[in-house]
Scaffold this motif. Structure first.
Motif, short mmCIF file in Angstrom:
data_model
loop_
_atom_site.label_atom_id
_atom_site.label_comp_id
_atom_site.label_asym_id
_atom_site.label_seq_id
_atom_site.Cartn_x
_atom_site.Cartn_y
_atom_site.Cartn_z
N LEU A 1 -16.69 9.07 1.28
CA LEU A 1 -15.51 8.38 0.76
C LEU A 1 -15.66 6.87 0.93
CD1 LEU A 1 -12.86 9.09 -0.62
CD2 LEU A 1 -11.78 9.12 1.64
N PHE A 2 -16.20 6.44 2.06
CA PHE A 2 -16.42 5.01 2.28
C PHE A 2 -17.49 4.46 1.34
CE2 PHE A 2 -14.80 5.77 6.79
CZ PHE A 2 -13.51 5.37 6.46
N ALA A 3 -18.53 5.26 1.03
CA ALA A 3 -19.57 4.83 0.10
C ALA A 3 -19.00 4.67 -1.30
CB ALA A 3 -20.72 5.84 0.09
N ILE A 4 -18.13 5.58 -1.70
CA ILE A 4 -17.46 5.48 -3.01
C ILE A 4 -16.63 4.20 -3.05
CG2 ILE A 4 -15.66 6.49 -4.46
CD1 ILE A 4 -16.69 9.28 -3.43
N GLN A 5 -15.84 3.97 -2.01
CA GLN A 5 -15.00 2.77 -1.96
C GLN A 5 -15.85 1.51 -2.02
OE1 GLN A 5 -12.32 2.60 1.37
NE2 GLN A 5 -11.70 0.52 0.93
N ALA A 6 -16.93 1.47 -1.26
CA ALA A 6 -17.78 0.27 -1.23
C ALA A 6 -18.39 -0.03 -2.60
CB ALA A 6 -18.88 0.44 -0.18
N ALA A 7 -18.85 1.01 -3.29
CA ALA A 7 -19.45 0.81 -4.62
C ALA A 7 -18.42 0.29 -5.61
CB ALA A 7 -20.06 2.12 -5.12
N LEU A 8 -17.22 0.84 -5.55
CA LEU A 8 -16.17 0.39 -6.47
C LEU A 8 -15.74 -1.05 -6.15
CD1 LEU A 8 -14.11 3.69 -6.67
CD2 LEU A 8 -15.50 2.66 -8.49
N GLU A 9 -15.65 -1.39 -4.88
CA GLU A 9 -15.30 -2.77 -4.49
C GLU A 9 -16.39 -3.74 -4.92
OE1 GLU A 9 -14.47 -2.38 -0.31
OE2 GLU A 9 -12.32 -2.10 -0.68
N LYS A 10 -17.64 -3.34 -4.78
CA LYS A 10 -18.76 -4.20 -5.19
C LYS A 10 -18.71 -4.47 -6.69
CE LYS A 10 -23.76 -4.62 -4.94
NZ LYS A 10 -25.02 -3.99 -4.52
N ALA A 11 -18.19 -3.49 -7.45
CA ALA A 11 -18.09 -3.63 -8.90
C ALA A 11 -16.85 -4.42 -9.33
CB ALA A 11 -18.08 -2.26 -9.55
N GLY A 12 -16.00 -4.82 -8.37
CA GLY A 12 -14.86 -5.65 -8.70
C GLY A 12 -13.50 -4.99 -8.58
N ILE A 13 -13.46 -3.80 -8.00
CA ILE A 13 -12.18 -3.11 -7.82
C ILE A 13 -11.56 -3.54 -6.50
CG2 ILE A 13 -11.13 -0.85 -7.35
CD1 ILE A 13 -11.76 -1.28 -10.30
N GLU A 14 -10.28 -3.79 -6.53
CA GLU A 14 -9.53 -4.08 -5.31
C GLU A 14 -8.56 -2.92 -5.09
OE1 GLU A 14 -6.62 -7.48 -3.36
OE2 GLU A 14 -7.35 -7.74 -5.40
N PHE A 15 -8.64 -2.32 -3.92
CA PHE A 15 -7.72 -1.24 -3.57
C PHE A 15 -6.47 -1.85 -2.97
CE2 PHE A 15 -11.77 0.84 -3.86
CZ PHE A 15 -11.45 2.04 -4.48
N ILE A 16 -5.35 -1.51 -3.56
CA ILE A 16 -4.07 -1.98 -3.05
C ILE A 16 -3.33 -0.75 -2.51
CG2 ILE A 16 -3.98 -4.05 -4.46
CD1 ILE A 16 -2.30 -2.57 -6.48
N GLU A 17 -2.23 -0.96 -1.87
CA GLU A 17 -1.60 0.11 -1.11
C GLU A 17 -1.42 1.40 -1.91
OE1 GLU A 17 2.08 0.85 1.97
OE2 GLU A 17 1.80 -1.10 1.06
N ARG A 18 -0.99 1.33 -3.13
CA ARG A 18 -0.75 2.55 -3.92
C ARG A 18 -1.50 2.57 -5.25
NH1 ARG A 18 0.87 6.39 -0.65
NH2 ARG A 18 2.70 5.82 0.53
N GLY A 19 -2.59 1.81 -5.37
CA GLY A 19 -3.30 1.78 -6.64
C GLY A 19 -4.57 0.98 -6.56
N VAL A 20 -5.01 0.50 -7.71
CA VAL A 20 -6.22 -0.32 -7.80
C VAL A 20 -5.98 -1.41 -8.84
CG1 VAL A 20 -7.81 1.51 -7.15
CG2 VAL A 20 -7.30 1.15 -9.56
N ARG A 21 -6.78 -2.47 -8.75
CA ARG A 21 -6.77 -3.50 -9.78
C ARG A 21 -8.12 -4.18 -9.77
NH1 ARG A 21 -2.38 -7.19 -6.70
NH2 ARG A 21 -3.67 -7.84 -4.96
N LEU A 22 -8.44 -4.85 -10.85
CA LEU A 22 -9.66 -5.64 -10.91
C LEU A 22 -9.43 -6.96 -10.17
CD1 LEU A 22 -10.82 -5.05 -14.59
CD2 LEU A 22 -11.98 -4.31 -12.51
N LYS A 23 -10.42 -7.40 -9.43
CA LYS A 23 -10.32 -8.68 -8.71
C LYS A 23 -10.33 -9.82 -9.69
CE LYS A 23 -12.61 -7.06 -4.56
NZ LYS A 23 -13.75 -7.15 -3.69
#
Length: 93
Positions: A71-93
């Motif tokens: 789960l942490f690897a998935i999160q890290a890859a998505l963040e590296k691609a420009g995704i920001e995880f917010i409390e109840r969703g996601v957005r592009l940085k």
């Protein structure tokens, strides 16, 4: 050596991730892939987690019952691609 496998079923007992929020959810993973235009195979290649594990993780709306390092690897890859995880969703940085 004993390995401890962590899965989360009850959101009220959720450990916090590195950002202070609860663990990411299947709904957030689906939304992040959609924002990036990624197929689940793309995510699997980027994070080193198997395609079947990605599929399982995205079948649920809540926290997927997969190993925490995956789960942490998935999160890290998505963040590296420009995704920001917010409390109840996601957005592009």
């Amino acid at each position: 050596i004993t390995m401890l496998q962590t899965t989360i079923a009850d959101d009220s007992k959720m450990p916090l991730n590195q950002r202070g929020f609860g663990l990411i959810t299947g709904a957030q993973i689906r939304a992040a892939c959609s924002l990036l235009g990624w197929k689940y195979a793309d995510l699997a290649n980027k994070c080193g987690v198997s395609y079947p594990t990605i599929q399982r993780a995205t079948l649920v709306d809540g926290v997927p019952r997969i190993q925490s390092p995956n789960l942490f690897a998935i999160q890290a890859a998505l963040e590296k691609a420009g995704i920001e995880f917010i409390e109840r969703g996601v957005r592009l940085k």
